[in-house]
Design a protein around this motif. Structure first.
Motif: not given
Ligand code: FAD
Length: 144
Positions: A14-15, A17, A46, A99
């Motif tokens: 999760q998350d 970077p 992700g 992204d």
């Protein structure tokens, strides 16, 4: 040598970077170069979608290590096949960050090749995953 391509999808921790993805990439590029591996790593929302090409035994060993990597989960092989030629021969590992791309463009690309509104590689079949990676590679070669 049994030249082979393996394509798999996974879910990042999760998350995660972007700099952590870059750090994975930089180490992978050095190691892959030494092992004769080429490929493409696509990251978006992700999710990972990666193609690994090289000698069958080398690809198998690398995938076994990748599956055990705690920085991602739900590794799922989408395609595994003997190949005559490499599709990603230009790169020991190329990262394409979805992204970074304009939302409309990304959606159109994913929709065209995978019939999905969002990048969701675990839902793709092998042909869709392969078509998307090839399209991304072609786009990058056309306008790096
Ligand atoms: P080690 O470097 O000894 O690491 C063992 C474990 O420690 C790893 O599995 C991981 O769980 C953890 N770890 C290692 N470094 C970090 C860190 N900086 N932060 C947090 N945890 C860490 N490797 C390649 O060689 N080629 C590739 O193409 C490739 N693609 C990858 C794609 C993805 C999506 C991911 C997540 C990893 C990829 N890797 C790749 C890395 C691979 O999983 C292994 O970490 C690498 O091959 C080194 O293997 P090792 O057994 O020496 O692991």
């Amino acid at each position: 040598m049994h030249l082979t391509r393996l394509i798999y999808a996974s879910v990042a921790l999760q998350d995660m970077p972007y700099h952590q993805v870059m750090s994975i990439l930089q180490r992978a590029q050095v190691a892959n170069e030494q092992r004769g591996i080429t490929g493409l790593l696509c990251f978006g929302g992700g999710r990972f979608l990666q193609a690994l090409e090289g000698d069958r035994n080398v690809v198998n060993r690398l995938y076994t290590r990748i599956v055990q990597d705690t920085r991602h989960d739900f590794c799922t092989i989408l395609q595994y096949e003997p190949i005559a030629t490499r599709r990603f021969a230009d790169w020991s590992m190329k990262l394409i960050g979805l992204d970074d791309q304009p939302t409309a463009h990304r959606r159109a690309l994913v929709l065209r090749h995978c019939g999905q509104a969002e990048f969701s590689p675990l839902e793709m079949n092998g042909e869709e995953a392969s078509a998307l990676l090839v399209a991304l590679a072609d786009e990058f070669r056309a306008s790096p």
